[in-house]
Design a protein around this motif. Structure first.
Motif, PDB file in Angstrom:
ATOM      1  N   ASP A 247       0.976  -1.105  -0.033  1.00 34.35           N
ATOM      2  CA  ASP A 247      -0.018  -0.148  -0.090  1.00 34.35           C
ATOM      3  C   ASP A 247       0.815   1.316  -0.209  1.00 34.35           C
ATOM      4  O   ASP A 247       1.356   1.880   0.965  1.00 34.35           O
ATOM      5  CB  ASP A 247      -0.895  -0.130   1.255  1.00 34.35           C
ATOM      6  CG  ASP A 247      -1.963   0.950   1.373  1.00 34.35           C
ATOM      7  OD1 ASP A 247      -2.133   1.800   0.071  1.00 34.35           O
ATOM      8  OD2 ASP A 247      -2.507   1.464   2.261  1.00 34.35           O
ATOM      9  N   VAL A 248       1.207   1.752  -0.943  1.00 30.04           N
ATOM     10  CA  VAL A 248       1.973   3.019  -1.233  1.00 30.04           C
ATOM     11  C   VAL A 248       1.417   4.075  -2.226  1.00 30.04           C
ATOM     12  O   VAL A 248       0.747   3.607  -3.227  1.00 30.04           O
ATOM     13  CB  VAL A 248       3.302   2.467  -2.025  1.00 30.04           C
ATOM     14  CG1 VAL A 248       4.276   3.605  -2.164  1.00 30.04           C
ATOM     15  CG2 VAL A 248       4.299   1.214  -1.286  1.00 30.04           C
ATOM     16  N   VAL A 249       1.384   5.270  -1.687  1.00 24.61           N
ATOM     17  CA  VAL A 249       0.922   6.329  -2.511  1.00 24.61           C
ATOM     18  C   VAL A 249       1.816   7.262  -2.644  1.00 24.61           C
ATOM     19  O   VAL A 249       2.880   7.411  -2.020  1.00 24.61           O
ATOM     20  CB  VAL A 249      -0.075   7.009  -1.657  1.00 24.61           C
ATOM     21  CG1 VAL A 249      -1.000   7.988  -2.361  1.00 24.61           C
ATOM     22  CG2 VAL A 249      -1.289   6.051  -1.182  1.00 24.61           C
ATOM     23  N   GLY A 250       1.656   7.870  -4.026  1.00 28.60           N
ATOM     24  CA  GLY A 250       2.792   8.959  -4.431  1.00 28.60           C
ATOM     25  C   GLY A 250       3.029   8.857  -6.036  1.00 28.60           C
ATOM     26  O   GLY A 250       2.351   8.194  -6.804  1.00 28.60           O
ATOM     27  N   TRP A 251       3.959   9.476  -6.484  1.00 28.90           N
ATOM     28  CA  TRP A 251       4.473   9.546  -7.796  1.00 28.90           C
ATOM     29  C   TRP A 251       4.663   7.986  -8.232  1.00 28.90           C
ATOM     30  O   TRP A 251       5.247   7.166  -7.333  1.00 28.90           O
ATOM     31  CB  TRP A 251       5.654  10.397  -8.119  1.00 28.90           C
ATOM     32  CG  TRP A 251       5.275  11.654  -7.839  1.00 28.90           C
ATOM     33  CD1 TRP A 251       5.750  12.757  -6.850  1.00 28.90           C
ATOM     34  CD2 TRP A 251       4.777  12.778  -8.747  1.00 28.90           C
ATOM     35  NE1 TRP A 251       5.262  13.698  -7.015  1.00 28.90           N
ATOM     36  CE2 TRP A 251       4.726  13.998  -8.137  1.00 28.90           C
ATOM     37  CE3 TRP A 251       4.027  12.463 -10.052  1.00 28.90           C
ATOM     38  CZ2 TRP A 251       4.135  15.197  -8.853  1.00 28.90           C
ATOM     39  CZ3 TRP A 251       3.734  13.813 -10.709  1.00 28.90           C
ATOM     40  CH2 TRP A 251       3.530  14.859 -10.075  1.00 28.90           C
ATOM     41  N   LYS A 252       4.476   7.780  -9.496  1.00 27.27           N
ATOM     42  CA  LYS A 252       4.727   6.329  -9.869  1.00 27.27           C
ATOM     43  C   LYS A 252       6.072   5.781  -9.631  1.00 27.27           C
ATOM     44  O   LYS A 252       6.425   4.884  -9.139  1.00 27.27           O
ATOM     45  CB  LYS A 252       4.222   6.075 -11.266  1.00 27.27           C
ATOM     46  CG  LYS A 252       2.896   6.337 -11.557  1.00 27.27           C
ATOM     47  CD  LYS A 252       2.547   6.098 -13.177  1.00 27.27           C
ATOM     48  CE  LYS A 252       1.026   6.131 -13.613  1.00 27.27           C
ATOM     49  NZ  LYS A 252       0.725   5.931 -14.995  1.00 27.27           N
ATOM     50  N   SER A 253       6.918   6.617  -9.898  1.00 30.22           N
ATOM     51  CA  SER A 253       8.453   6.193  -9.766  1.00 30.22           C
ATOM     52  C   SER A 253       8.629   5.975  -8.355  1.00 30.22           C
ATOM     53  O   SER A 253       9.504   5.021  -7.874  1.00 30.22           O
ATOM     54  CB  SER A 253       9.469   7.475 -10.438  1.00 30.22           C
ATOM     55  OG  SER A 253       9.075   8.536  -9.652  1.00 30.22           O
ATOM     56  N   LEU A 260       9.738  -2.174  -4.689  1.00 28.95           N
ATOM     57  CA  LEU A 260      11.103  -2.802  -4.869  1.00 28.95           C
ATOM     58  C   LEU A 260      11.688  -3.214  -3.428  1.00 28.95           C
ATOM     59  O   LEU A 260      12.241  -4.216  -3.496  1.00 28.95           O
ATOM     60  CB  LEU A 260      12.007  -1.939  -5.813  1.00 28.95           C
ATOM     61  CG  LEU A 260      11.541  -2.099  -7.326  1.00 28.95           C
ATOM     62  CD1 LEU A 260      12.184  -1.327  -8.091  1.00 28.95           C
ATOM     63  CD2 LEU A 260      11.378  -3.664  -7.968  1.00 28.95           C
ATOM     64  N   LYS A 261      11.644  -2.011  -2.680  1.00 27.49           N
ATOM     65  CA  LYS A 261      12.431  -2.205  -1.385  1.00 27.49           C
ATOM     66  C   LYS A 261      11.800  -3.312  -0.692  1.00 27.49           C
ATOM     67  O   LYS A 261      12.324  -4.137   0.333  1.00 27.49           O
ATOM     68  CB  LYS A 261      12.357  -0.703  -0.666  1.00 27.49           C
ATOM     69  CG  LYS A 261      13.393   0.057  -1.039  1.00 27.49           C
ATOM     70  CD  LYS A 261      13.274   1.714  -0.451  1.00 27.49           C
ATOM     71  CE  LYS A 261      13.381   1.495   0.879  1.00 27.49           C
ATOM     72  NZ  LYS A 261      13.046   2.854   1.477  1.00 27.49           N
ATOM     73  N   MET A 262      10.407  -3.197  -0.669  1.00 27.09           N
ATOM     74  CA  MET A 262       9.659  -4.235   0.099  1.00 27.09           C
ATOM     75  C   MET A 262      10.073  -5.751  -0.361  1.00 27.09           C
ATOM     76  O   MET A 262       9.858  -6.700   0.513  1.00 27.09           O
ATOM     77  CB  MET A 262       7.860  -4.033   0.021  1.00 27.09           C
ATOM     78  CG  MET A 262       7.746  -2.691   0.664  1.00 27.09           C
ATOM     79  SD  MET A 262       6.040  -2.438   0.611  1.00 27.09           S
ATOM     80  CE  MET A 262       5.887  -0.812   1.248  1.00 27.09           C
ATOM     81  N   LEU A 263      10.049  -5.708  -1.815  1.00 25.37           N
ATOM     82  CA  LEU A 263      10.340  -7.017  -2.334  1.00 25.37           C
ATOM     83  C   LEU A 263      11.699  -7.651  -1.863  1.00 25.37           C
ATOM     84  O   LEU A 263      11.713  -8.727  -1.972  1.00 25.37           O
ATOM     85  CB  LEU A 263      10.126  -6.984  -3.773  1.00 25.37           C
ATOM     86  CG  LEU A 263      10.290  -8.043  -5.021  1.00 25.37           C
ATOM     87  CD1 LEU A 263       9.161  -9.034  -4.354  1.00 25.37           C
ATOM     88  CD2 LEU A 263      10.136  -7.698  -6.370  1.00 25.37           C
ATOM     89  N   LYS A 264      12.593  -6.703  -1.792  1.00 29.43           N
ATOM     90  CA  LYS A 264      13.801  -6.893  -1.649  1.00 29.43           C
ATOM     91  C   LYS A 264      13.819  -7.669  -0.085  1.00 29.43           C
ATOM     92  O   LYS A 264      14.580  -8.568  -0.157  1.00 29.43           O
ATOM     93  CB  LYS A 264      14.780  -5.876  -1.690  1.00 29.43           C
ATOM     94  CG  LYS A 264      16.295  -6.025  -1.065  1.00 29.43           C
ATOM     95  CD  LYS A 264      16.982  -4.853  -1.082  1.00 29.43           C
ATOM     96  CE  LYS A 264      18.284  -4.970  -0.175  1.00 29.43           C
ATOM     97  NZ  LYS A 264      19.085  -3.784  -0.206  1.00 29.43           N
TER      98      LYS A 264
END
Length: 293
Positions: A247-253, A260-264
């Protein structure tokens, strides 16, 4: 501070015998050394332990000792790298060794996010071929306990280049590998090219060994993707699960970067549970291959 003061006097006295000089008075040199040394006094026939560091390179945040070891936590200033150094002089009795392994294991786990190096005279060998000579017996139970301590804490041994043994009886008929460097995964991530070098042995019955690293600040350590993950049937489910639930909100980048940080983090946990410590398995196989040569 009394034992640090006493140790600093002995260290500077030895330094002068080796030819070191200073424009400062002896008392000032000893005062400065006392602020960059951690010691454990000798007990009975067991010698003491001293850790000395350069305050221009390393800043200690805490230091303490326990039976058979001295521990120093701090920061390597170049790169602001957190380190835990455990200097070992293991006791001779098996029971005391086991207690020391347990205590060190707890410290290693507590400092897993730092670069950890456990080094010194462990007073035990890992394998039969690390002991040779007349009258030298191999204690299989002690060796197994020591090897279990290393493996269970996911420590890697830095091989000593060009030297097989580190301790020698005065007559040269008996020799063993008692001294070594053990480091954790974080240490190898930061100083991947670490090597141990045997120096010239003089009066001591132990071979001096030096751990060499190339310390350069290249920024954050890059995430290492293992190709073997893709072949596992659960891999795509793990990725989809993290990506869909983040659940992340903000610019697409920004969203992509945070996912990616969570996936790592998730992939590192999944890799350890699914494949075990691949780095440790690779290192163990390398050691076995070297022993076959």
């Amino acid at each position: 501070m009394d034992k640090e003061k006493s140790a600093s006097q002995e260290i500077w006295s030895l330094g002068k015998e080796l030819g070191l000089t200073s424009h400062l008075e002896d008392s000032e040199v000893e005062r400065q050394i006392a602020h960059q040394v951690a010691v454990r006094n000798s007990e009975g026939r067991a010698g003491g332990i001293a850790c000395v560091w350069n305050r221009d390179v390393f800043e200690a945040s805490s230091k303490w000792d326990l039976p058979g070891a001295v521990v120093v936590n701090g920061i390597v200033k170049q790169g602001n790298i957190g380190c835990c150094i455990i200097n070992v002089y293991a006791p001779a009795r098996a029971g005391e060794k086991h207690r020391l392994w347990d205590a060190i294991g707890t410290i290693v786990v507590q400092n897993a996010d730092m670069c950890v190096c456990v080094m010194g005279d462990f007073n035990v060998v890992r394998r039969r071929e690390e002991r040779a000579g007349n009258g030298e017996t191999f204690n299989e139970a002690e060796a197994r306990g020591f090897d279990d301590f290393i493996c269970s804490n996911e420590l890697e041994e830095i091989r000593i280049q060009g030297r097989k043994y580190t301790w020698f009886k005065p007559n040269g008929r008996c020799k063993s590998k008692l001294d070594r460097f053990l480091v954790n995964e974080e240490w190898l991530r930061v100083w991947e090219g670490s090597v141990a070098c045997g120096l010239q042995r003089t009066l001591s019955d132990h071979l001096p060994i030096q751990l060499r690293t190339k310390c350069e600040d290249w920024g954050p350590t890059p995430f290492r993707f293992l190709n073997v993950w893709v072949s596992h049937p659960d891999f795509h489910d793990v990725v989809d699960d993290v990506w869909s639930k983040a659940d992340v909100v903000g610019w697409k980048s920004f969203v992509v970067k945070e996912k990616l940080k969570m996936l790592k983090v998730k992939l590192k946990e999944w890799n350890k549970l699914t494949f075990g410590s691949i780095d440790h398995r690779i290192q163990s196989l390398k050691i076995e291959i070297q022993e076959m040569d």
